[in-house]
Design a protein around this motif. Structure first.
Motif, PDB file in Angstrom:
ATOM      1  N   GLY A   1       0.804  -1.213   0.000  1.00  0.00           N
ATOM      2  CA  GLY A   1       0.000   0.000   0.000  1.00  0.00           C
ATOM      3  C   GLY A   1       0.830   1.252   0.000  1.00  0.00           C
ATOM      4  O   GLY A   1       0.328   2.343  -0.264  1.00  0.00           O
ATOM      5  N   LYS A   2       2.134   1.124   0.299  1.00  0.00           N
ATOM      6  CA  LYS A   2       2.995   2.298   0.372  1.00  0.00           C
ATOM      7  C   LYS A   2       3.246   2.911  -1.005  1.00  0.00           C
ATOM      8  O   LYS A   2       3.700   4.028  -1.107  1.00  0.00           O
ATOM      9  CB  LYS A   2       4.347   1.929   1.013  1.00  0.00           C
TER      10      LYS A   2
ATOM     11  N   ALA B   1      13.484  -5.839 -10.710  1.00  0.00           N
ATOM     12  CA  ALA B   1      13.343  -4.469 -10.213  1.00  0.00           C
ATOM     13  C   ALA B   1      12.167  -4.355  -9.264  1.00  0.00           C
ATOM     14  O   ALA B   1      12.224  -3.634  -8.251  1.00  0.00           O
ATOM     15  CB  ALA B   1      13.181  -3.516 -11.393  1.00  0.00           C
ATOM     16  N   HIS B   2      11.086  -5.073  -9.602  1.00  0.00           N
ATOM     17  CA  HIS B   2       9.894  -5.035  -8.742  1.00  0.00           C
ATOM     18  C   HIS B   2      10.215  -5.573  -7.345  1.00  0.00           C
ATOM     19  O   HIS B   2       9.837  -4.982  -6.322  1.00  0.00           O
ATOM     20  CB  HIS B   2       8.795  -5.869  -9.396  1.00  0.00           C
ATOM     21  N   LEU B   3      10.948  -6.674  -7.294  1.00  0.00           N
ATOM     22  CA  LEU B   3      11.283  -7.288  -6.004  1.00  0.00           C
ATOM     23  C   LEU B   3      12.256  -6.407  -5.226  1.00  0.00           C
ATOM     24  O   LEU B   3      12.137  -6.263  -4.000  1.00  0.00           O
ATOM     25  CB  LEU B   3      11.888  -8.682  -6.253  1.00  0.00           C
ATOM     26  N   GLU B   4      13.217  -5.815  -5.934  1.00  0.00           N
ATOM     27  CA  GLU B   4      14.146  -4.906  -5.265  1.00  0.00           C
ATOM     28  C   GLU B   4      13.378  -3.754  -4.628  1.00  0.00           C
ATOM     29  O   GLU B   4      13.667  -3.329  -3.499  1.00  0.00           O
ATOM     30  CB  GLU B   4      15.158  -4.363  -6.279  1.00  0.00           C
ATOM     31  N   LYS B   5      12.389  -3.239  -5.340  1.00  0.00           N
ATOM     32  CA  LYS B   5      11.612  -2.110  -4.826  1.00  0.00           C
ATOM     33  C   LYS B   5      10.808  -2.504  -3.604  1.00  0.00           C
ATOM     34  O   LYS B   5      10.733  -1.763  -2.617  1.00  0.00           O
ATOM     35  CB  LYS B   5      10.695  -1.592  -5.925  1.00  0.00           C
TER      36      LYS B   5
ATOM     37  N   LEU C   1      11.515  -4.914  -1.485  1.00  0.00           N
ATOM     38  CA  LEU C   1      12.408  -5.152  -0.350  1.00  0.00           C
ATOM     39  C   LEU C   1      13.033  -3.867   0.165  1.00  0.00           C
ATOM     40  O   LEU C   1      13.395  -3.771   1.342  1.00  0.00           O
ATOM     41  CB  LEU C   1      13.515  -6.138  -0.756  1.00  0.00           C
ATOM     42  N   ALA C   2      13.155  -2.869  -0.725  1.00  0.00           N
ATOM     43  CA  ALA C   2      13.717  -1.592  -0.281  1.00  0.00           C
ATOM     44  C   ALA C   2      12.814  -0.917   0.730  1.00  0.00           C
ATOM     45  O   ALA C   2      13.272  -0.106   1.559  1.00  0.00           O
ATOM     46  CB  ALA C   2      13.949  -0.682  -1.488  1.00  0.00           C
TER      47      ALA C   2
ATOM     48  N   THR D   1      17.203  -6.211  12.483  1.00  0.00           N
ATOM     49  CA  THR D   1      15.797  -5.913  12.208  1.00  0.00           C
ATOM     50  C   THR D   1      15.483  -5.883  10.723  1.00  0.00           C
ATOM     51  O   THR D   1      14.498  -6.483  10.262  1.00  0.00           O
ATOM     52  CB  THR D   1      15.423  -4.566  12.857  1.00  0.00           C
ATOM     53  N   THR D   2      16.294  -5.154   9.930  1.00  0.00           N
ATOM     54  CA  THR D   2      16.020  -5.047   8.493  1.00  0.00           C
ATOM     55  C   THR D   2      16.065  -6.414   7.830  1.00  0.00           C
ATOM     56  O   THR D   2      15.157  -6.774   7.052  1.00  0.00           O
ATOM     57  CB  THR D   2      17.035  -4.100   7.836  1.00  0.00           C
ATOM     58  N   ASP D   3      17.111  -7.184   8.131  1.00  0.00           N
ATOM     59  CA  ASP D   3      17.221  -8.525   7.546  1.00  0.00           C
ATOM     60  C   ASP D   3      16.068  -9.415   7.986  1.00  0.00           C
ATOM     61  O   ASP D   3      15.582 -10.256   7.223  1.00  0.00           O
ATOM     62  CB  ASP D   3      18.548  -9.167   7.938  1.00  0.00           C
TER      63      ASP D   3
END
Length: 1205
Positions: free
Chosen positions: A46-47, A66-70, A72-73, A269-271
């Protein structure tokens, strides 16, 4: 990077495959269906706002990266790391300070989280301190001894006497003594046990320190602790010698997190968020299928998912694993994410076979992850599982343990994973033996045993010596109900434990699988080589407990291994009916001399292996078709010269001492998972060559001399005429298949393992049963006192009732704990395992004995295990299980009796210790009616040979045990010799009523008859035997008199003197030896009086004269009024209880009576006048004293008086 225009199916090609490589790849499924599938698996969050709708219109493999990178970012949020949290100073990775923050001698693990104390009281602190906020760390207690765990400031200075909690600014909890420490000490908390987790909490805002045990708060330990500028607290511990713990500062998920308190090391936390997100994508893939016919997505049960080569799904998974695989190399994420996910798959119950998804996932791991990633992931996963299994709390249904074992089983069912773990992890990095251990709960209530066994029971009837009388006929109705309710509770507990044991056996069966050869060497041969190395480590480091497998683990491991071996053995029997069953299992003698199996530096019956190779090389050639290369003999001789040096190096801890910045290796005690990488010595195997002369049909065999870890299946099982482990079969050994040769070596290792530590541990656990017995006796005694207590003495009654309550509570606790121990260690099944091992040893000894001189190659531990396993069955498993009910019990007793009778004086056995053990075992054997009858059942030829060896002269050999055996064969037949205990000791209870010396007399008339025949027929042997007995009697009694003179002098000195305990023990021993030697003389003169009275024998008169002189010496010292002997007896010194007039005087009386009774029968009366006058003078002076001391009216005294007057 597609492969020749098609979609690549290799792992690396999968990872980067896209539509750009082949625009028509979307033909796998149509473009719309592919987009729907990818949008379903990787939904936009939703972001992304309103623009996301357009973005979701079309998604292809080309856009997926690219979609997955976005996606996960979005997880790269600001972490609550220590950099942003005020109150903590130090490195981000928190470990123990091995460079400067310690005192004393310590061993530290490779990960700097586990530690073992190696000096009187060693201390060490962490590298990070806290000065503000709320913080927590956990300590995994690996041993339950003296330790003080807590916090200290940088200014604290510790030494070998003062540790954490002994200085003003340090605070500690000690679960061994159940106290808290801050300069002074007070009671606090609960006692801890090995396997517990201590949480150490500090609140620097409120100034308090609190401790938790297994997640339960023990309350605030310290308040108003010093805080403020310049004050910061480090985690710290002080521990005594051999004690061990492992810390968790936050490198792994805390087992018992506390709300509001932070670990000293921040979680990733991020991982963590990324791993959970990727796992969610993976779950979606598993639960979604593509219906290409209907062109739609279908939800399905993920538990049935399989890799079917669908390119769309595999490429999708490759993109997921491109990010997921690196995360799975981190221990925190493996334990918190992956392990919990895999455990959730098995939560539905059922057998592990009903959950094939784990196998499919492991296939996926090996397909889509780099080898080093899979290896690290599997290693961390098994370490986390082992740690979780070992430190999980005990609950009534053992649910936690079952849960972790089921997952371990599921992982090991995967062939490639199993082989990797066996080769590199299970024995090298972690200690897989922990998986086979079922720990005993020390806190019964927390383990839920009071719910499982609501009614307790203990024996309430005892004989005069304090032994339990198990006569159920005399039980009251209430006692019977309690006992049956207790037995039902024990049965329920046993059934639940059996579930765990069955899973453990399944794990071992997977490790022993020898059919999985599709991907290289079978699992069994990997296990076998690792198992042998494990045995070497424990055999070579018996003096160094830091590298030993704890014996409580060994006990559980050996039982599971026996069950697994027998199941495979019997499976082989069903496939090959010509082989023998596991009931008749044994280890063939070839293993002991053909060099195929490494026995390290363990002693052989005939001495050193290098010596045997030299002295028996001709016998090996003649009997086993083995020729030893002279160069091999020389090489082995050089190895022997270096043996001490290498053994010393092996016994040194392979990890460095934590001193001067050195980093120690992990060990058994400190780390529940990490292991050691000890150097493994190569096998000094015997070279087998073509014999120089033909023997049977000669066979030309070339054998490689390999280190154990280098052996292959062919080296073990053999092939094409190569007998493998069974090379060099002697002619006496039947040419019959036994079983798979690898099982023979594992069985050999099981016997060795029992000898290393299992038997000792079985003896230790009997303490609980002894405690139950002692408390039951005390409770019964207290209840009797309450019944006799006068009603007017309310104060005494109140104290007695308090004691009664304490004893009853303790018995409730111990009886439940005993139920657990009986189920895990002393159950009927465990007894059958030990009995099977006994029979294996007996058959192995018999087969090896048949080889003649080659018997000397057998390792000593086979004889030790045969003797010790019988002792365990007799003393440790009874009375919970009856030994007489074992199948073939009497036959086994007879076989063991034959071994003891033959080998206690076997010239092929040269080791002093093993010869003494055999003699002691035979001495114990003849003390009990059943085992004595077994000795009488062995063939007459062997009985006569045994008696001939017992009657050999006493000089130059350990004669005390021999004399003891002869005395036991006579006890119950001599004058005044029918007592079990000495009459003057009947009022006191013995420390151990089960000692062989305290058994009721059980004389052997058959063996007495054999003794009489030998002494009567062989005059020279009789003379030399009796002269040696008289010599030893003269020595023993003279030593005794000298000792009591010293004791009397010490007692008469005006200053207060304490007689050395050792001196008292030696004095009592000399007295006992004197009495036993007199009894052997009484036995001899009763059975063969002609030795002394037949003057046709050249030595008769000399023997009689010597005997009379010795008896005169004894009586002069013992019978005079107020003499030295009398004064020492009246001192009643502890340790001299057995020293009294009665035992020695009745022995002398028995000898005198027999001489006088038999002298006229043999016509020696007129020919030994001088000697008879000496005897009569002794009797005349002795008669009145004896007539008062001995039992009046007995037949012996009447005969005595008839000859006196």
């Amino acid at each position: 990077m597609s492969s020749k225009g098609g979609t690549a199916l290799s792992r690396r090609s999968y990872r980067l495959a896209s539509d750009a490589d082949n625009p028509k790849v979307t033909g796998i499924v149509n473009e719309k269906l592919l987009s729907d599938y990818l949008q379903h698996v990787f939904p936009a969050s939703g972001k992304q706002g309103p623009a996301s709708a357009a973005y979701r219109k079309s998604l292809t493999f080309q856009d997926l990266g690219a979609h997955l990178e976005k996606l996960l970012a979005e997880d790269n949020v600001t972490e609550d790391s220590r950099d942003q949290i005020e109150g903590c100073l130090g490195p981000l990775t928190v470990v123990l300070d091995h460079s400067s923050g310690f005192e004393g001698l310590l061993f530290v693990d490779d990960d700097l989280l586990g530690v073992i104390g190696h000096s009187n009281f060693s201390s060490i602190r962490a590298t990070t301190c806290v000065y503000k906020g709320k913080w927590v760390y956990e300590v995994l207690v690996s041993s339950q001894g003296l330790m003080q765990i807590g916090w200290c400031t940088l200014n604290c200075r510790f030494n070998q006497e003062e540790g954490v909690g002994d200085t003003p600014d340090s605070y500690a909890y000690d679960g061994n003594r159940v106290r808290k420490w801050n300069v002074t000490t007070t009671n606090y908390g609960k006692s801890w046990a090995a396997g517990d987790i201590v949480s150490c909490l500090i609140d620097l805002d409120e100034g308090t320190i609190t401790f938790c045990l297994n997640g339960q708060s023990l309350g605030v330990a310290f308040s108003n602790i010093k805080t403020g500028p310049g004050v910061a607290y480090f985690p710290a511990i002080s521990l005594s010698f051999k004690e061990s713990v492992a810390f968790n500062f936050g490198s792994r998920p805390l087992r018992y997190p506390v709300e509001g308190y932070l670990p000293l090391q921040s979680p990733p936390t991020t991982d963590l968020i990324k791993a959970n997100r990727l796992l969610g994508y993976l779950k979606t893939v598993l639960s979604t299928s593509i219906d290409t016919q209907e062109e739609k997505l279908v939800e399905r049960d993920s538990g049935t998912w399989q890799i079917q080569g669908d390119p769309t799904i595999l490429v999708t998974l490759a993109h997921i694993f491109n990010h997921f695989a690196p995360l799975m190399c981190k221990v925190y994420l493996v334990e918190d994410v992956l392990m919990n996910f895999l455990l959730s798959i098995l939560e539905g119950g059922g057998s592990v076979d009903e959950h094939p998804l784990i196998q499919q996932l492991l296939d996926l791991f090996w397909l889509l992850m780099e080898d080093h990633e899979v290896n690290e992931c599997l290693k961390q996963l098994m370490m986390s599982l082992l740690r979780a299994y070992r430190f999980s709390p005990i609950i009534p249904d053992l649910g936690f343990q079952i849960h972790y074992l089921r997952l371990t089983t599921a992982i090991l069912r995967h062939e490639k994973s199993r082989k990797y773990l066996l080769s590199n992890v299970l024995f090298d990095v972690l200690r897989s033996v922990v998986f086979f251990y079922i720990k005993t709960p020390l806190r019964v209530k927390e383990a839920g045993l009071d719910e499982l066994i609501p009614t307790t029971w203990w024996p309430t009837r005892f004989d005069k010596e304090g032994k339990d009388e198990r006569d159920t006929c005399e039980e009251t109705a209430e006692e019977r109900l309690r006992r049956r309710a207790y037995e039902r509770g024990c049965h329920r507990l046993k059934k639940r434990i059996e579930v765990v044991e069955e899973l453990q056996v399944q794990i071992l069966r997977l490790m022993l699988n020898n059919k999985d050869k599709g991907t290289g060497e079978a699992s069994r041969y990997i296990f076998l080589n690792k198992f042998r190395k494990f045995l070497q480590e424990n055999a070579s480091n018996r003096g160094n407990p830091t590298v030993l497998c704890p014996p409580e683990y060994m006990v559980c491991f050996i039982h599971r291994l026996i069950t697994a071996i027998r199941s495979y053995w019997d499976e082989g029997k069903r496939k090959s009916p010509g082989s023998i069953s596991s009931e008749d299992a044994y280890v063939p003698p070839q293993l002991f001399y053909n060099g195929k199996v490494d026995y390290f530096d363990l002693q052989r019956l005939g001495g050193l292996l290098s010596h045997l190779k030299k002295t028996l090389k001709d016998d090996l050639a003649a009997k086993a078709n083995i020729i030893i290369d002279p160069a091999e003999i020389q090489a082995s001789s050089m190895d022997d010269l270096d043996e001490d040096e290498e053994t010393g190096a092996a016994q040194r801890p392979s990890g460095a001492v934590a001193m001067g910045g050195a980093l120690a290796r992990p060990s058994w005690l400190s780390s529940p998972t990490l292991g050691r990488a000890n150097r493994f010595l190569s096998t000094a195997a015997v070279s087998l060559m073509t014999p120089r002369r033909p023997l049977a049909p000669p066979e030309k065999v070339k054998v490689r001399t390999l280190a154990v870890e280098q052996r292959t299946e062919e080296d073990i099982e053999g092939s094409h005429g190569n007998d493998g482990l069974l090379l060099g079969r002697p002619l006496e050994e039947p040419d019959q298949p036994i079983t798979e040769k690898s099982l023979l070596e594992i069985l050999d290792g099981v016997v060795m393992m029992y000898n290393l530590s299992v038997h000792q541990q079985l003896g230790k656990m009997v303490v609980v049963s002894d405690d139950v017995h002692e408390y039951a006796v005390a409770l019964k005694d207290t209840e009797e006192k309450i019944a006799r207590c006068p009603s007017r003495r309310l104060d005494i009654l109140e104290e007695l009732q308090k004691s009664q309550k304490v004893f009853a509570e303790k018995l409730n606790h111990l009886s439940r704990r005993l139920a657990w121990i009986n189920a895990t260690i002393y159950s009927k099944e465990k007894m059958l395992d030990v009995y099977w091992l006994l029979r294996v040893c007996i058959r192995t000894i018999e087969h090896s004995d048949s080889t003649g001189s080659l018997f000397a190659f057998m390792p000593e531990f086979y004889l030790n295990v045969a003797m010790n396993s019988y002792s365990a069955l007799k003393n440790y498993f009874s009375p919970s299980n009856c030994m007489e009910e074992l199948p073939g019990y009497e036959e086994t007793l007879t076989q063991l009796a034959a071994i003891l009778a033959k080998h206690f004086a076997d010239p092929r056995i040269v080791g002093t210790d093993i010869k003494d053990s055999l003699m002691q075992a035979l001495a114990s054997y003849v003390c009990y009616p059943q085992s004595l009858r077994a000795v009488e059942r062995i063939p007459e030829e062997q009985r006569m040979a045994m008696m001939r060896n017992l009657l050999a002269p006493y000089e130059q050999r350990p004669w005390a045990q021999t004399n003891w055996i002869l005395v036991r064969l006579w006890r119950g037949c001599g004058f005044g010799y029918r007592y079990t205990r000495l009459p003057h000791l009947l009022k006191t209870k013995p420390e151990d009523a089960n000692l062989p010396s305290l058994q009721k007399p059980c004389p052997s008339l058959l063996l007495q008859r054999h003794m009489a025949e030998l002494l009567s027929q062989d005059k020279d042997m009789a003379a030399s035997f009796l002269n040696s007995v008289l010599n030893q009697l003269n020595w023993a009694f003279s030593e005794f008199i000298g000792m009591i003179q010293e004791i009397q002098q010490a007692a008469e000195r005006p200053e207060r003197n304490f007689v050395d305990t050792r001196q008292l023990k030696v004095c009592a021993t000399c007295f006992d030896l004197s009495v036993s030697l007199l009894r052997v003389l009484e036995m001899t003169i009763t059975l063969v009086p002609e030795i002394f009275l037949d003057w046709t024998r050249p030595s008769a008169e000399l023997l009689l004269r010597r005997l009379a002189q010795l008896l005169n010496q004894v009586l002069n010292r013992v019978t005079a009024e107020r003499n030295l002997f009398d004064r020492v007896v009246n001192l009643r010194l502890p340790g001299l209880e057995s020293v009294d007039h009665y035992p020695i005087l009745v022995a002398v009386t028995g000898i005198l009576v027999r001489i006088l009774v038999d002298s006229d029968k043999h016509g020696a009366g007129c020919r030994c006048t001088q000697t008879k006058l000496l005897l009569y003078s002794i009797l005349f002076g002795f008669g009145q004293w004896v007539s008062m001391t001995c039992v009046s009216g007995s037949r012996g005294i009447l005969l005595f008086k008839e000859h006196m007057f």
